[in-house]
Design a protein around this motif. Structure first.
Motif, PDB file in Angstrom:
ATOM      1  N   ASP A   1      -6.851   3.739   5.950  1.00  0.00           N
ATOM      2  CA  ASP A   1      -7.880   2.698   5.457  1.00  0.00           C
ATOM      3  C   ASP A   1      -7.331   1.191   5.718  1.00  0.00           C
ATOM      4  OD1 ASP A   1      -9.462   4.727   4.480  1.00  0.00           O
ATOM      5  OD2 ASP A   1      -8.740   4.461   2.282  1.00  0.00           O
ATOM      6  N   ALA A   2      -5.994   0.938   5.663  1.00  0.00           N
ATOM      7  CA  ALA A   2      -5.467  -0.415   5.750  1.00  0.00           C
ATOM      8  C   ALA A   2      -5.619  -0.636   7.428  1.00  0.00           C
ATOM      9  CB  ALA A   2      -3.926  -0.233   5.480  1.00  0.00           C
TER      10      ALA A   2
ATOM     11  N   ARG B   1      -8.981  -1.795   7.810  1.00  0.00           N
ATOM     12  CA  ARG B   1      -9.302  -3.336   7.645  1.00  0.00           C
ATOM     13  C   ARG B   1      -8.498  -4.061   8.523  1.00  0.00           C
ATOM     14  NH1 ARG B   1      -7.128  -3.377   1.643  1.00  0.00           N
ATOM     15  NH2 ARG B   1      -7.378  -5.629   1.700  1.00  0.00           N
TER      16      ARG B   1
ATOM     17  N   ILE C   1       0.974  -1.218   0.057  1.00  0.00           N
ATOM     18  CA  ILE C   1       0.158  -0.012   0.016  1.00  0.00           C
ATOM     19  C   ILE C   1       0.878   1.343  -0.117  1.00  0.00           C
ATOM     20  CG2 ILE C   1      -1.945  -1.123   1.052  1.00  0.00           C
ATOM     21  CD1 ILE C   1      -0.961   0.419   3.712  1.00  0.00           C
ATOM     22  N   SER C   2       0.214   2.362  -0.467  1.00  0.00           N
ATOM     23  CA  SER C   2       1.221   3.543  -0.355  1.00  0.00           C
ATOM     24  C   SER C   2       0.705   4.153   0.875  1.00  0.00           C
ATOM     25  CB  SER C   2       0.644   4.572  -1.608  1.00  0.00           C
ATOM     26  OG  SER C   2      -0.895   4.613  -1.585  1.00  0.00           O
TER      27      SER C   2
ATOM     28  N   ASP D   1      -0.682   7.066   1.873  1.00  0.00           N
ATOM     29  CA  ASP D   1      -2.203   7.659   1.742  1.00  0.00           C
ATOM     30  C   ASP D   1      -3.022   6.483   1.980  1.00  0.00           C
ATOM     31  OD1 ASP D   1      -2.199   6.514  -0.791  1.00  0.00           O
ATOM     32  OD2 ASP D   1      -2.563   8.511  -1.796  1.00  0.00           O
ATOM     33  N   GLN D   2      -2.688   5.330   2.060  1.00  0.00           N
ATOM     34  CA  GLN D   2      -3.838   4.433   2.400  1.00  0.00           C
ATOM     35  C   GLN D   2      -3.494   3.577   3.947  1.00  0.00           C
ATOM     36  OE1 GLN D   2      -2.460   1.903  -1.230  1.00  0.00           O
ATOM     37  NE2 GLN D   2      -4.354   1.711  -1.805  1.00  0.00           N
TER      38      GLN D   2
END
Length: 342
Positions: free
Chosen positions: A316-317, A320, A309-310, A312-313
């Protein structure tokens, strides 16, 4: 590791910056040194002047945690300084199994006094004794979690003898569990996954599991009673029925925790008496064992299942992860960190 010069510089500099007034002592007159005298530090720490002088000369190897805590209080260390002193003591023994967690998120002072950036560093200068060689056959994104989840599961599997003829059960099929399955299979053990549901059964069998059982089915514990030589628990929950899991061990079997629940766990000690069972735990491994693990993974084609992932994720990660919606490790692409900061 000979780090006496670094220990000496650290303790002398901290003693020099601690004034008698700050330490609750009379300032007096005719003081030849800035800060506290060695005798004053020794008195405040409850050790002899000779012993503290030896520590300040760099002989910190073998100092007990209670002595180190006393020195920290005497010299009024902050969290980062306390963690750094602990790290110096571990380095002196040649054993650095963990980075001390401190108030600012685990960062400790570097040799030049600056604060390290930990896992978010883009560059690092490190003593050669603590450098690992990543085999070319392991991609960096797959190697990164091996330095955490890989060694966390490899070390107890090796220590408790996962090998041909042994039956190993892995509790949980997450980031730790999926690697434990791969490693135990490569070591030649008969591997069983114990997961709450059968939702990841196909993955488990693909990773090398010989059997896969749902622990939500009470019949599982009847079927597998007195079966395993080793149960590796990767689940960080204090609500597990530990007595039920312990009953799955055969004679001289061991139940080993690598999951770390925040709350105390409970079980009946009498459950251990049957079959002479053992209950243990394991944190991580040494530098030498971590290199051994990386080489073993390369030889056996083992890599972490990852989702890159980057920066900026990340939020969100994290959400999750809380939903157990990751198979099986997130890896942050550090080249994206600059973009996220801007």
């Amino acid at each position: 590791m000979d780090n006496r010069d670094e220990v000496r510089e650290f303790l002398m500099s901290r003693r020099a910056k601690t004034s008698p007034t700050e330490a609750g002592l009379p300032a007096g007159t005719n003081r030849r040194v800035p800060g506290l005298r060695r005798s004053e530090v020794a008195m405040l720490a409850g050790v002899s002047v000779e012993y503290y002088s030896r520590l300040e000369r760099g002989a910190i190897s073998g100092a007990s945690s209670s002595v180190l805590d006393a020195i920290s209080r005497a010299l009024q260390f902050d969290d980062a300084e306390t963690a750094h002193q602990d790290l110096l003591a571990m380095n002196a023994l040649g054993r650095v199994f963990y980075a001390p967690v401190v108030g600012d998120g685990g960062r400790t002072p570097d040799r030049d006094g600056t604060v390290t950036q930990g896992g978010y560093s883009t560059h690092v200068v490190v003593d050669e004794d603590f450098v690992l060689r990543v085999p070319e056959s392991i991609p960096y994104e797959a190697a990164a979690p091996l330095l955490c989840a890989g060694i966390t599961t490899y070390s107890p599997l090796r220590h408790w003898g996962a090998a041909p003829g042994k039956k190993v059960a892995v509790v949980g099929m997450g980031g730790l569990g999926h690697l434990a399955v791969k490693l135990a299979h490569a070591m030649g053990a008969h591997v069983t996954v114990l997961s709450q549901t059968l939702g990841k059964k196909d993955d488990g069998l693909r990773f090398g599991a010989d059997d896969y059982f749902a622990t939500s089915d009470p019949q599982t514990f009847e079927t597998l009673a007195n079966t395993f030589d080793l149960i590796l628990n990767t689940v960080s929950s204090a609500e597990l029925d530990f007595d039920a899991y312990l009953s799955l061990l055969r004679l001289d079997g061991s139940f080993v925790n690598v999951g770390a629940p925040a709350e105390p766990v409970s079980f009946q000690v009498f459950t251990l008496f049957g079959n002479r069972r053992s209950f243990g735990g394991s944190g991580i491994g040494s530098i030498a064992e971590t290199q051994e693990m990386l080489d073993f993974c390369a030889e056996n084609g083992i890599a972490t299942e990852v989702e890159v992932i980057s920066a900026d994720q990340i939020n969100d990660a994290y959400e999750r992860v809380l939903r157990s919606d990751v198979r099986y490790r997130f890896v942050i692409d550090t080249t994206s960190l600059g973009g996220a900061a801007s």
